[in-house]
Design a protein around this motif. Structure first.
Motif, mmCIF file in Angstrom:
data_model
loop_
_atom_site.group_PDB
_atom_site.id
_atom_site.type_symbol
_atom_site.label_atom_id
_atom_site.label_comp_id
_atom_site.label_asym_id
_atom_site.label_seq_id
_atom_site.Cartn_x
_atom_site.Cartn_y
_atom_site.Cartn_z
ATOM 1 N N ASP A 49 6.055 0.658 -8.077
ATOM 2 C CA ASP A 49 5.534 -0.701 -8.288
ATOM 3 C C ASP A 49 5.843 -1.524 -7.031
ATOM 4 O O ASP A 49 7.010 -1.734 -6.690
ATOM 5 C CB ASP A 49 6.197 -1.329 -9.519
ATOM 6 N N PRO A 50 4.804 -2.026 -6.315
ATOM 7 C CA PRO A 50 5.042 -2.730 -5.052
ATOM 8 C C PRO A 50 5.646 -4.121 -5.223
ATOM 9 O O PRO A 50 6.067 -4.734 -4.248
ATOM 10 C CB PRO A 50 3.651 -2.828 -4.426
ATOM 11 N N PHE A 51 5.721 -4.604 -6.460
ATOM 12 C CA PHE A 51 6.201 -5.973 -6.682
ATOM 13 C C PHE A 51 7.598 -6.013 -7.298
ATOM 14 O O PHE A 51 8.033 -7.040 -7.809
ATOM 15 C CB PHE A 51 5.197 -6.736 -7.555
ATOM 16 N N ALA A 70 0.834 -1.211 0.000
ATOM 17 C CA ALA A 70 0.000 0.000 0.000
ATOM 18 C C ALA A 70 0.866 1.259 0.000
ATOM 19 O O ALA A 70 0.584 2.221 -0.729
ATOM 20 C CB ALA A 70 -0.943 -0.011 1.201
ATOM 21 N N ARG A 71 1.913 1.258 0.822
ATOM 22 C CA ARG A 71 2.797 2.421 0.862
ATOM 23 C C ARG A 71 3.489 2.637 -0.485
ATOM 24 O O ARG A 71 3.617 3.773 -0.962
ATOM 25 C CB ARG A 71 3.842 2.247 1.963
ATOM 26 N N ALA A 72 3.954 1.541 -1.040
ATOM 27 C CA ALA A 72 4.662 1.664 -2.317
ATOM 28 C C ALA A 72 3.714 2.167 -3.408
ATOM 29 O O ALA A 72 4.056 3.079 -4.186
ATOM 30 C CB ALA A 72 5.262 0.311 -2.716
ATOM 31 N N MET A 86 9.600 -5.001 -2.858
ATOM 32 C CA MET A 86 9.606 -6.461 -2.963
ATOM 33 C C MET A 86 10.652 -7.065 -2.021
ATOM 34 O O MET A 86 10.415 -8.091 -1.388
ATOM 35 C CB MET A 86 9.870 -6.895 -4.395
ATOM 36 N N THR A 87 11.802 -6.432 -1.916
ATOM 37 C CA THR A 87 12.860 -6.915 -1.025
ATOM 38 C C THR A 87 12.375 -6.912 0.419
ATOM 39 O O THR A 87 12.613 -7.869 1.170
ATOM 40 C CB THR A 87 14.123 -6.054 -1.169
ATOM 41 N N ILE A 88 11.701 -5.838 0.805
ATOM 42 C CA ILE A 88 11.168 -5.749 2.175
ATOM 43 C C ILE A 88 10.170 -6.874 2.420
ATOM 44 O O ILE A 88 10.197 -7.531 3.466
ATOM 45 C CB ILE A 88 10.526 -4.363 2.417
ATOM 46 N N GLN A 89 9.302 -7.139 1.454
ATOM 47 C CA GLN A 89 8.319 -8.212 1.599
ATOM 48 C C GLN A 89 9.002 -9.577 1.694
ATOM 49 O O GLN A 89 8.576 -10.436 2.476
ATOM 50 C CB GLN A 89 7.337 -8.212 0.414
#
Length: 158
Positions: A84-86, A76-78, A91-94
């Motif tokens: 792009d959140p993916f 959501a933040r990204a 993505m690294t944080i996830q």
């Protein structure tokens, strides 16, 4: 009073045999009661192990839920920042969060297995002690009766 004393002397062997039989019955009864108490404790130990396992399984589930919440927040933040959140840093944080959550989940599930095995081990130990207690009670009772039988013949008056 003299009559009672004379009766006791005359029937001393019979009185001793009755006392030995009574002692044997009490020994068996006591051993059975202790054995039953240990069997109940064994059941309780097994249940406590299962309850512990459920608690650890619940912790594992909570870890996965928390990881999903963190991943959602990162995406959501990204997305709100136009990224792009993916891909890239989001993505690294996830991935790092998922890796840590996987480790925590694995530890919680290992603890659940340990709780089950610990409860079962304690249960089996108590079951074994219960059987030994019961067997020992019977053997002690047999010994009492055998001793009384041996002394009956020696003290019996013709």
């Amino acid at each position: 009073m003299a009559e009672v004393a004379a009766y006791a002397v005359t029937h001393a062997a019979t009185i001793a045999a009755v006392a030995a039989a009574t002692t044997a019955a009490a020994t068996i009864s006591s051993a059975n009661a202790q054995s039953q108490q240990m069997r109940i404790q064994a059941q309780q130990a097994e249940l406590q192990g299962r309850q512990g396992a459920l608690q650890y399984s619940n912790q594992a589930y909570q870890v996965l839920e928390r990881q999903q919440l963190l991943a959602s927040a990162v995406r959501a933040r990204a997305a709100s920042g136009g990224v792009d959140p993916f891909t890239g840093s989001p993505m690294t944080i996830q991935q790092v969060d998922a890796m840590k959550a996987g480790e925590e989940y694995g530890m919680a599930m290992d603890n659940a297995q340990s709780a089950i095995y610990g409860g079962l081990a304690q249960s089996q130990s108590l079951q074994s002690a219960a059987s030994t207690t019961r067997r020992t009670g019977y053997l002690s009772a047999i010994g009492s009766v055998a001793t009384a039988g041996a002394s009956y013949g020696a003290t019996k008056t013709p």
